[in-house]
Write a protein that holds these residues in place. Structure first.
Motif, PDB file in Angstrom:
ATOM      1  N   PHE A   1      31.881  53.389  36.652  1.00 50.00           N
ATOM      2  CA  PHE A   1      32.344  52.162  36.008  1.00 50.00           C
ATOM      3  C   PHE A   1      33.804  52.367  35.606  1.00 50.00           C
ATOM      4  N   VAL A   2      34.640  51.362  35.869  1.00 54.75           N
ATOM      5  CA  VAL A   2      36.062  51.473  35.538  1.00 54.75           C
ATOM      6  C   VAL A   2      36.540  50.180  34.887  1.00 54.75           C
ATOM      7  N   ILE A   3      37.587  50.313  34.067  1.00 55.67           N
ATOM      8  CA  ILE A   3      38.318  49.160  33.556  1.00 55.67           C
ATOM      9  C   ILE A   3      39.735  49.276  34.087  1.00 55.67           C
ATOM     10  N   ASN A   4      40.158  48.257  34.793  1.00 53.62           N
ATOM     11  CA  ASN A   4      41.471  48.239  35.433  1.00 53.62           C
ATOM     12  C   ASN A   4      42.343  47.213  34.721  1.00 53.62           C
ATOM     13  N   GLU A   5      43.497  47.662  34.232  1.00 55.44           N
ATOM     14  CA  GLU A   5      44.422  46.751  33.560  1.00 55.44           C
ATOM     15  C   GLU A   5      45.374  46.151  34.590  1.00 55.44           C
ATOM     16  N   MET A   6      45.316  44.828  34.748  1.00 56.29           N
ATOM     17  CA  MET A   6      46.154  44.135  35.713  1.00 56.29           C
ATOM     18  C   MET A   6      47.249  43.371  34.984  1.00 56.29           C
ATOM     19  N   PRO A   7      48.528  43.522  35.412  1.00 58.14           N
ATOM     20  CA  PRO A   7      49.611  42.805  34.739  1.00 58.14           C
ATOM     21  C   PRO A   7      49.412  41.299  34.800  1.00 58.14           C
ATOM     22  N   ASP A   8      49.570  40.650  33.643  1.00 60.81           N
ATOM     23  CA  ASP A   8      49.456  39.195  33.515  1.00 60.81           C
ATOM     24  C   ASP A   8      48.050  38.680  33.769  1.00 60.81           C
ATOM     25  N   GLU A   9      47.073  39.567  33.981  1.00 64.37           N
ATOM     26  CA  GLU A   9      45.707  39.124  34.236  1.00 64.37           C
ATOM     27  C   GLU A   9      44.726  39.697  33.228  1.00 64.37           C
ATOM     28  N   GLY A  10      45.100  40.743  32.531  1.00 65.43           N
ATOM     29  CA  GLY A  10      44.215  41.339  31.552  1.00 65.43           C
ATOM     30  C   GLY A  10      43.324  42.413  32.139  1.00 65.43           C
ATOM     31  N   SER A  11      42.211  42.676  31.443  1.00 64.71           N
ATOM     32  CA  SER A  11      41.298  43.763  31.814  1.00 64.71           C
ATOM     33  C   SER A  11      40.240  43.261  32.786  1.00 64.71           C
ATOM     34  N   GLU A  12      39.999  44.042  33.832  1.00 60.17           N
ATOM     35  CA  GLU A  12      38.913  43.718  34.752  1.00 60.17           C
ATOM     36  C   GLU A  12      37.961  44.901  34.828  1.00 60.17           C
ATOM     37  N   LEU A  13      36.675  44.597  34.758  1.00 55.91           N
ATOM     38  CA  LEU A  13      35.615  45.603  34.766  1.00 55.91           C
ATOM     39  C   LEU A  13      34.947  45.602  36.132  1.00 55.91           C
ATOM     40  N   ALA A  14      34.646  46.807  36.636  1.00 52.18           N
ATOM     41  CA  ALA A  14      33.999  46.892  37.944  1.00 52.18           C
ATOM     42  C   ALA A  14      33.135  48.141  38.005  1.00 52.18           C
ATOM     43  N   SER A  15      32.146  48.101  38.903  1.00 54.53           N
ATOM     44  CA  SER A  15      31.346  49.282  39.213  1.00 54.53           C
ATOM     45  C   SER A  15      31.689  49.736  40.629  1.00 54.53           C
ATOM     46  N   LEU A  16      31.628  51.043  40.852  1.00 50.42           N
ATOM     47  CA  LEU A  16      31.912  51.620  42.160  1.00 50.42           C
ATOM     48  C   LEU A  16      30.677  52.379  42.614  1.00 50.42           C
ATOM     49  N   THR A  17      30.130  51.956  43.753  1.00 54.62           N
ATOM     50  CA  THR A  17      28.915  52.572  44.288  1.00 54.62           C
ATOM     51  C   THR A  17      29.238  53.253  45.606  1.00 54.62           C
ATOM     52  N   LYS A  18      28.848  54.518  45.729  1.00 53.26           N
ATOM     53  CA  LYS A  18      29.130  55.273  46.950  1.00 53.26           C
ATOM     54  C   LYS A  18      28.383  54.673  48.133  1.00 53.26           C
ATOM     55  N   ILE A  19      29.088  54.527  49.242  1.00 54.37           N
ATOM     56  CA  ILE A  19      28.501  53.989  50.473  1.00 54.37           C
ATOM     57  C   ILE A  19      28.110  55.148  51.371  1.00 54.37           C
ATOM     58  N   ASN A  20      26.909  55.104  51.902  1.00 60.25           N
ATOM     59  CA  ASN A  20      26.452  56.125  52.830  1.00 60.25           C
ATOM     60  C   ASN A  20      27.346  56.113  54.066  1.00 60.25           C
ATOM     61  N   PRO A  21      27.897  57.278  54.456  1.00 61.29           N
ATOM     62  CA  PRO A  21      28.786  57.308  55.630  1.00 61.29           C
ATOM     63  C   PRO A  21      28.182  56.670  56.868  1.00 61.29           C
ATOM     64  N   SER A  22      26.866  56.754  57.032  1.00 60.24           N
ATOM     65  CA  SER A  22      26.218  56.172  58.220  1.00 60.24           C
ATOM     66  C   SER A  22      26.266  54.655  58.216  1.00 60.24           C
ATOM     67  N   GLU A  23      26.520  54.053  57.049  1.00 62.87           N
ATOM     68  CA  GLU A  23      26.557  52.594  56.938  1.00 62.87           C
ATOM     69  C   GLU A  23      27.955  52.025  57.163  1.00 62.87           C
ATOM     70  N   ILE A  24      28.923  52.896  57.304  1.00 65.17           N
ATOM     71  CA  ILE A  24      30.304  52.432  57.460  1.00 65.17           C
ATOM     72  C   ILE A  24      30.561  52.073  58.915  1.00 65.17           C
ATOM     73  N   THR A  25      30.927  50.834  59.157  1.00 67.54           N
ATOM     74  CA  THR A  25      31.125  50.333  60.518  1.00 67.54           C
ATOM     75  C   THR A  25      32.490  50.753  61.058  1.00 67.54           C
ATOM     76  N   GLU A  26      32.486  51.221  62.288  1.00 71.04           N
ATOM     77  CA  GLU A  26      33.753  51.560  62.946  1.00 71.04           C
ATOM     78  C   GLU A  26      34.511  50.277  63.290  1.00 71.04           C
ATOM     79  N   LYS A  27      35.818  50.278  63.024  1.00 74.91           N
ATOM     80  CA  LYS A  27      36.653  49.121  63.331  1.00 74.91           C
ATOM     81  C   LYS A  27      37.849  49.540  64.163  1.00 74.91           C
ATOM     82  N   GLU A  28      38.426  48.555  64.841  1.00 75.16           N
ATOM     83  CA  GLU A  28      39.661  48.817  65.573  1.00 75.16           C
ATOM     84  C   GLU A  28      40.788  49.038  64.567  1.00 75.16           C
ATOM     85  N   ILE A  29      41.569  50.094  64.774  1.00 75.57           N
ATOM     86  CA  ILE A  29      42.613  50.480  63.837  1.00 75.57           C
ATOM     87  C   ILE A  29      43.956  49.853  64.203  1.00 75.57           C
TER      88      ILE A  29
END
Length: 774
Positions: free
Chosen positions: A333-361
């Motif tokens: 869980f993180v609180i990110n301070e954004m200029p002119d927008e205030g505090s934003e709260l978010a959760s970060l959940t680890k993604i299983n590497p096998s679920e990450i889709t390959e994309k054109e770079i």
């Protein structure tokens, strides 16, 4: 004094606005880049999914303090000056993410600072009540508000214990030390009470008797000194003090012993932990650390930190984290301070590497990666199911040293494009190099993209800026914003004439002004502004020729020669601040100025001159010229494999949500410019401690004077729009040509050669340079 591009960039330490994005090319060729990290694959082992949690706070909020328990964490939210909102406490449940607001005694003269919690989720806060005398002194920016005695006589500080529901259980006075020095950190000691740390001193408040006592005394004379130190209760229940201390083994953290009431044990932690903004206790690790590239972690005794979340691979862009915590399952869980927008709260959940889709770079090469570019890249990656932008930084150690080092990196990158190598999209901050590369056919013409796009059209953009960035009639770049380099004079001093190279002395003397200081703090060294503006008019980039041996350039050299030489003493003092006041005092005529906002115009009117002004431009033989400078130009490689995807990214810099968050420079999009003008006409105000609306504006200093900038009138904003829409010449930042002029002009300024002889030499050297680089 406001300077043009070169001076502005150097003053900023060569960061943020100077970005280059490379063109979509062969991925195998990208790997040939010597100075860039060009590995296209993302780090799948450290990818996290960002999920916003609705934090019911108002704008202009910030996190004062945070603490956690086994099941939840609490954050004390405050609001910046100008907001009517009172401080609030938010409880966030780890399991559900649900946010609960807790009641908090609030009044205009009450402030809260540090906060901690015990295992029963009782909260402990530092509360301070201010008298009206102190608040009035503070709002009037009186020095006495910061004096120790005045503050002590006009404040009452206590430690307050709240139940998990927010009810007050008890409230006790702080120890004399804590009241005098201000509590900087506090932590709960299990089964014992509250430990506080105040500028080198510590106090302890017994949870059974509610009484506090000083346990470690600080220096009595330390009121003007700053002692950094933060207290943390770790997952094993012990409390530690982190104060950037070292022993023979490196960086340490000090363990608190509740039996001896002292920090009597030193534990090693990774030396690079100090590189983070702050450390935060966790459950999966002892500590988390925020770094520019992501979140790292370590346990006590570790020699190195462990990467947990890679921001770039996760498409996460943060401004400044004021809280990092986790639950037992590793969700962050993180609180990110954004200029002119205030505090934003978010959760970060680890993604299983096998679920990450390959994309054109699609590679995006940069020289220093600005936050605005990071955000647009992240936005694109989250939206696209097929393509992924990969940032590559081409900056070298020399790139940040000075302007020449930066342009060396630009030249190397440009050479790679010419050789068919390079990354995928290119953003340049100077037009000269762009013109050279465009003529070699390395960039994709963009007119057809505008014609076929349903979201953006060339007719939506300011035509003068669009035309100024064309090369041989073709448009090769997306230009989100621009500013104008010009010279400004009081209208009543000019009459109906323009200041030229020929009549400058005459107009100065007619107004009782010494021509030597007629441009304020203008010296021969500072006159490089003329080389990149007026000097560029002697170069024809389309056919690769120049005319520095002309009468016009000779007159420019003679004009600059009348200004003094800058000495080492001049560089080390603040004498230039005095010269800034000369224009208002009728001691100077022409101000070298960068116009980048509507507020800049207000500063000219109400600050520098105190009267109506005229945009004269830089003096030329027959008048004055002002010049457009682009903050960023984004180009696509002609050989781009995924051109449509690259265009989608490029045009995102015209989006309103992107433009509205930028603080400086004029948007090239007409609707965005009109919106900026309308906002500049709004009268700014804030609400004072008594709930009264106080109208104000930005306060900026000129010399030793401060000027309040109020809102602009509609007529004033129209004047600015009319002026910037009339400028058609583009300034160049061809550092190699500027260096040639500077090197050779010195011989004339030092009376070693005539102006004509120097002009001939410059003509010869620049002609050779253009022939080799055209």
């Amino acid at each position: 004094m406001k300077k043009s591009f070169g001076t502005r960039v150097l003053a900023m330490g060569m960061i943020c606005t100077m970005t280059i994005l490379g063109a979509c090319g062969n991925k195998e060729n990208v790997a040939l880049q010597e100075n860039a990290d060009v590995e296209p694959a993302i780090d799948k082992d450290h990818v996290y999914r960002w999920e916003d949690i609705d934090l019911p706070v108002k704008d202009s909020s910030y996190c004062i303090s945070s603490c956690s328990t086994e099941d939840s964490f609490f954050t004390l939210i405050g609001y910046y000056e100008g907001s009517e909102a009172a401080p609030e406490i938010m409880r966030v449940d780890y399991a559900s993410g649900a946010v609960t607001e807790l009641p908090l005694q609030a009044a205009y003269n009450i402030a809260y600072s540090e906060m901690t919690a015990d295992e029963d989720e009782n909260l402990y806060l530092i509360k301070t009540v201010y008298t009206d005398d102190w608040l009035e002194a503070y709002e009037n920016e009186e020095e006495i508000a910061y004096s120790e005695k005045f503050r002590a006589d006009n404040t009452t500080s206590t430690i307050v214990k709240l139940s998990a529901e927010g009810d007050i259980i008890w409230e006790k006075p702080l120890t004399e030390t804590d009241s005098k020095k201000t509590v900087g950190s506090m932590a709960y000691v299990r089964g014992r009470g509250i430990l506080t740390y105040s500028s080198g001193a510590a106090s302890f408040y017994d949870e059974n008797t509610d009484e506090g006592e000083e346990i470690i005394g600080g220096n009595d004379d330390s009121s003007d000194d700053y002692y950094f130190g933060n207290l943390y209760m770790l997952r094993d229940g012990n409390v530690y003090l982190y104060d950037n201390s070292y022993n023979e083994n490196g960086l340490i953290i000090k363990k608190f012993n509740p039996d001896t009431m002292d920090f009597d044990e030193e534990v090693s932690i990774p030396n690079d932990a100090q590189n983070g903004n702050r450390i935060y206790p966790g459950k999966a690790f002892d500590f988390y650390v925020e770094e520019r590239s992501g979140i790292k972690a370590f346990n006590l005794g570790d020699e190195q930190m462990t990467l947990v979340c890679d921001f770039e691979s996760s498409d996460i862009v943060i401004n400044y984290l004021t809280y990092i915590g986790d639950d037992e399952n590793g969700k962050i869980f993180v609180i990110n301070e954004m200029p002119d927008e205030g505090s934003e709260l978010a959760s970060l959940t680890k993604i299983n590497p096998s679920e990450i889709t390959e994309k054109e770079i699609i590679t995006v090469g940069t020289i220093f990666i600005s936050d605005e570019v990071r955000k647009q890249v992240s936005k694109f990656n989250k939206k696209s199911d097929k393509y992924r932008l990969k940032l590559i930084d081409y900056a070298t150690d020399s790139a940040g040293a000075d302007l020449s080092g930066y342009f060396d990196c630009v030249d190397k990158l440009g050479l790679e494009f010419v050789q068919g190598q390079g990354p995928d999209i290119m953003v340049v901050s100077h037009s000269a190099a762009l013109q050279n590369y465009a003529k070699k056919g390395v960039f994709e013409p963009l007119d057809s993209y505008f014609e076929n796009d349903p979201d953006i059209s060339i007719s939506d953009l300011l035509p003068n800026v669009v035309d100024a960035t064309r090369v041989n009639g073709e448009l090769y770049t997306v230009v989100p914003s621009f500013y104008v380099n010009t010279c400004v004079a009081a209208k009543d001093k000019l009459g109906n004439q323009k200041v030229t190279l020929e009549n400058y002395k005459e107009i100065c003397e007619a107004n009782g002004i010494d021509p030597v200081v007629g441009m304020g703090y203008m010296t021969r060294d500072a006159a490089t502004d003329f080389y990149e503006t007026t000097g560029s008019t002697f170069i024809n980039y389309e056919n690769g020729t120049c005319s520095f041996d002309s009468e016009g350039f000779v007159n420019l050299l003679k004009f600059i020669n009348q200004f003094p030489e800058e000495t080492e003493d001049d560089e080390d003092n603040d004498e230039w601040e005095e010269y800034e006041t000369y224009f208002r005092q009728n001691k100077a005529l022409l101000l070298d100025y960068t116009l980048a906002s509507f507020q800049d115009y207000k500063l000219l009117l109400d600050g520098y001159f105190g009267t109506d002004v005229e945009f004269n431009g830089y003096p030329t033989n027959d008048g004055g010229k002002s010049f457009l400078s682009t903050g960023m130009q984004i180009a696509m490689n002609h050989n781009c494999k995924y051109k449509d995807a690259a265009w989608e990214f490029m045009k995102s810099f015209y989006d309103d949500d992107y433009r509205n968050k930028l603080q400086r420079d004029f948007p090239i999009k007409k609707s965005a410019l009109e919106a900026m003008a309308a906002k500049a006409q709004e009268r700014p105000y804030y609400t004072n401690s008594k709930g009264e609306e106080v109208y104000t504006g930005d306060i900026l200093g000129i010399g030793n004077e401060e000027y309040q900038l109020d809102e602009l009138s509609k007529e004033e904003t129209e004047t600015v729009i009319d002026f910037i829409s009339s400028v058609t010449d583009a300034a160049t930042n061809e550092i190699q040509i500027e260096n040639i002029i500077t090197e050779e002009a010195g011989a004339y300024y030092e009376n070693q050669k005539s102006a004509e002889e120097v002009a001939d030499i410059i003509q010869s050297r620049v002609s050779l340079y253009l022939s080799e680089n055209s």
